[in-house]
Design a protein around this motif. Structure first.
Motif, PDB file in Angstrom:
ATOM      1  N   VAL A 115       0.829  -1.209   0.000  1.00 53.71           N
ATOM      2  CA  VAL A 115       0.000   0.000   0.000  1.00 53.71           C
ATOM      3  C   VAL A 115       0.860   1.254   0.000  1.00 53.71           C
ATOM      4  O   VAL A 115       1.987   1.259   0.514  1.00 53.71           O
ATOM      5  N   GLN A 116       0.325   2.298  -0.591  1.00 53.94           N
ATOM      6  CA  GLN A 116       1.013   3.571  -0.708  1.00 53.94           C
ATOM      7  C   GLN A 116       0.144   4.679  -0.121  1.00 53.94           C
ATOM      8  O   GLN A 116      -1.068   4.506   0.037  1.00 53.94           O
ATOM      9  N   PRO A 117       0.726   5.828   0.186  1.00 53.46           N
ATOM     10  CA  PRO A 117      -0.068   6.942   0.717  1.00 53.46           C
ATOM     11  C   PRO A 117      -1.203   7.364  -0.212  1.00 53.46           C
ATOM     12  O   PRO A 117      -2.219   7.860   0.254  1.00 53.46           O
ATOM     13  N   THR A 118      -1.030   7.146  -1.525  1.00 52.42           N
ATOM     14  CA  THR A 118      -2.091   7.518  -2.463  1.00 52.42           C
ATOM     15  C   THR A 118      -3.310   6.600  -2.358  1.00 52.42           C
ATOM     16  O   THR A 118      -4.337   6.876  -2.976  1.00 52.42           O
ATOM     17  N   PHE A 119      -3.181   5.533  -1.572  1.00 51.05           N
ATOM     18  CA  PHE A 119      -4.308   4.614  -1.377  1.00 51.05           C
ATOM     19  C   PHE A 119      -5.244   5.084  -0.266  1.00 51.05           C
ATOM     20  O   PHE A 119      -6.274   4.450  -0.012  1.00 51.05           O
ATOM     21  N   ASN A 120      -4.897   6.160   0.411  1.00 52.90           N
ATOM     22  CA  ASN A 120      -5.768   6.702   1.446  1.00 52.90           C
ATOM     23  C   ASN A 120      -7.108   7.099   0.843  1.00 52.90           C
ATOM     24  O   ASN A 120      -7.160   7.801  -0.175  1.00 52.90           O
ATOM     25  N   GLY A 121      -8.196   6.669   1.488  1.00 49.94           N
ATOM     26  CA  GLY A 121      -9.508   7.045   0.989  1.00 49.94           C
ATOM     27  C   GLY A 121     -10.576   6.049   1.407  1.00 49.94           C
ATOM     28  O   GLY A 121     -10.369   5.207   2.287  1.00 49.94           O
ATOM     29  N   THR A 122     -11.712   6.142   0.750  1.00 48.58           N
ATOM     30  CA  THR A 122     -12.868   5.297   1.064  1.00 48.58           C
ATOM     31  C   THR A 122     -13.042   4.250  -0.020  1.00 48.58           C
ATOM     32  O   THR A 122     -13.054   4.566  -1.219  1.00 48.58           O
ATOM     33  N   TYR A 123     -13.200   3.004   0.409  1.00 47.13           N
ATOM     34  CA  TYR A 123     -13.405   1.883  -0.506  1.00 47.13           C
ATOM     35  C   TYR A 123     -14.845   1.380  -0.349  1.00 47.13           C
ATOM     36  O   TYR A 123     -15.269   1.042   0.758  1.00 47.13           O
ATOM     37  N   ILE A 124     -15.553   1.332  -1.444  1.00 42.91           N
ATOM     38  CA  ILE A 124     -16.971   0.979  -1.427  1.00 42.91           C
ATOM     39  C   ILE A 124     -17.154  -0.384  -2.082  1.00 42.91           C
ATOM     40  O   ILE A 124     -16.734  -0.601  -3.225  1.00 42.91           O
ATOM     41  N   CYS A 125     -17.762  -1.298  -1.354  1.00 40.77           N
ATOM     42  CA  CYS A 125     -18.020  -2.655  -1.849  1.00 40.77           C
ATOM     43  C   CYS A 125     -19.484  -2.770  -2.256  1.00 40.77           C
ATOM     44  O   CYS A 125     -20.386  -2.545  -1.449  1.00 40.77           O
ATOM     45  N   GLN A 126     -19.718  -3.130  -3.507  1.00 39.99           N
ATOM     46  CA  GLN A 126     -21.070  -3.321  -4.026  1.00 39.99           C
ATOM     47  C   GLN A 126     -21.217  -4.762  -4.515  1.00 39.99           C
ATOM     48  O   GLN A 126     -20.366  -5.252  -5.257  1.00 39.99           O
ATOM     49  N   VAL A 127     -22.286  -5.410  -4.086  1.00 39.63           N
ATOM     50  CA  VAL A 127     -22.545  -6.796  -4.477  1.00 39.63           C
ATOM     51  C   VAL A 127     -23.956  -6.892  -5.033  1.00 39.63           C
ATOM     52  O   VAL A 127     -24.901  -6.355  -4.451  1.00 39.63           O
ATOM     53  N   ALA A 128     -24.096  -7.563  -6.173  1.00 39.55           N
ATOM     54  CA  ALA A 128     -25.407  -7.801  -6.776  1.00 39.55           C
ATOM     55  C   ALA A 128     -25.589  -9.294  -6.989  1.00 39.55           C
ATOM     56  O   ALA A 128     -24.661  -9.990  -7.413  1.00 39.55           O
ATOM     57  N   ASN A 129     -26.779  -9.775  -6.671  1.00 41.24           N
ATOM     58  CA  ASN A 129     -27.136 -11.176  -6.880  1.00 41.24           C
ATOM     59  C   ASN A 129     -28.590 -11.210  -7.325  1.00 41.24           C
ATOM     60  O   ASN A 129     -29.492 -11.419  -6.519  1.00 41.24           O
TER      61      ASN A 129
END
Length: 203
Positions: A115-129
């Motif tokens: 991981v790098q400092p540019t990876f700082n942020g919000t990660y959104i997980c979306q799942v569809a079934n």
């Protein structure tokens, strides 16, 4: 009048199916940690699990991960999965994002390597079934730091460990002093006995 009542009952009857159908579509639920921390240059797993009212299969489930940098309103799709993983082939996450989930176990997790400092942020997980295609999303805030920070639990453990070490040192000193005094006392007793056995008339 009777005709109007029949029409109203029909609408209510059909409306029940429509509402029931809407609730059915919204049956999927996604679970992610709210925040995680990773040291710069290490690997971290972005956990995402889900539940669905529909049977789960590799052919029906799709997973989308979206990244939103800190202090930015723009976002980008950085990972996609449908039967197989489609990691990013360009951009900041190229060569860093890998699939770590198991659809049959309802696990949609991914991992970020180095991981790098540019990876700082919000990660959104979306799942569809389908038809559970409009469920909630899971959001995780990633903080990349230069070194691991002590949490409250770690700090408490350090304090308790330090206290135990001090107690052990004091206990060791106490035992050593007690053993030394006991040896000295035994030595004095032996000398006293030896002197008392001597005949004072013999020179």
């Amino acid at each position: 009048m009777l005709y109007l009542m029949d029409q109203l009952w029909l609408l209510v009857f059909l409306g029940g199916f429509v509402v029931s159908g809407v609730q059915h579509v919204w049956g999927i639920e996604i679970y992610t940690p709210s925040e995680i921390e990773a040291v710069n240059g290490t690997n971290v797993k972005l956990k995402c699990t889900f539940s669905s009212t529909q049977p789960v299969s590799l052919q029906t489930v799709t997973v989308t991960w979206i990244f939103q940098p800190i202090n930015s309103k723009t976002s980008e799709r950085m990972f996609y999965y449908q039967e197989v993983a489609y990691p990013p082939n360009q951009g900041r996450f190229k060569g860093h994002a890998v699939w770590s989930g198991d659809i049959m176990r309802k696990d949609a997790s991914i991992s970020l390597h180095e991981v790098q400092p540019t990876f700082n942020g919000t990660y959104i997980c979306q799942v569809a079934n389908p038809p559970d295609a409009h469920g909630n999303t899971g959001e995780t805030v990633l903080r990349v730091v230069n070194k691991a920070s002590l949490s409250e639990i770690s700090l408490l453990a350090a304090v308790v460990g330090g206290s135990c070490a001090v107690i052990l040192v004091l206990l060791g000193i106490f035992v050593a002093v007690k053993i030394y005094r006991k040896k000295q006392r035994n030595k004095d007793i032996e000398m006293h006995v030896e002197c008392s056995r001597k005949d004072p008339t013999v020179w």
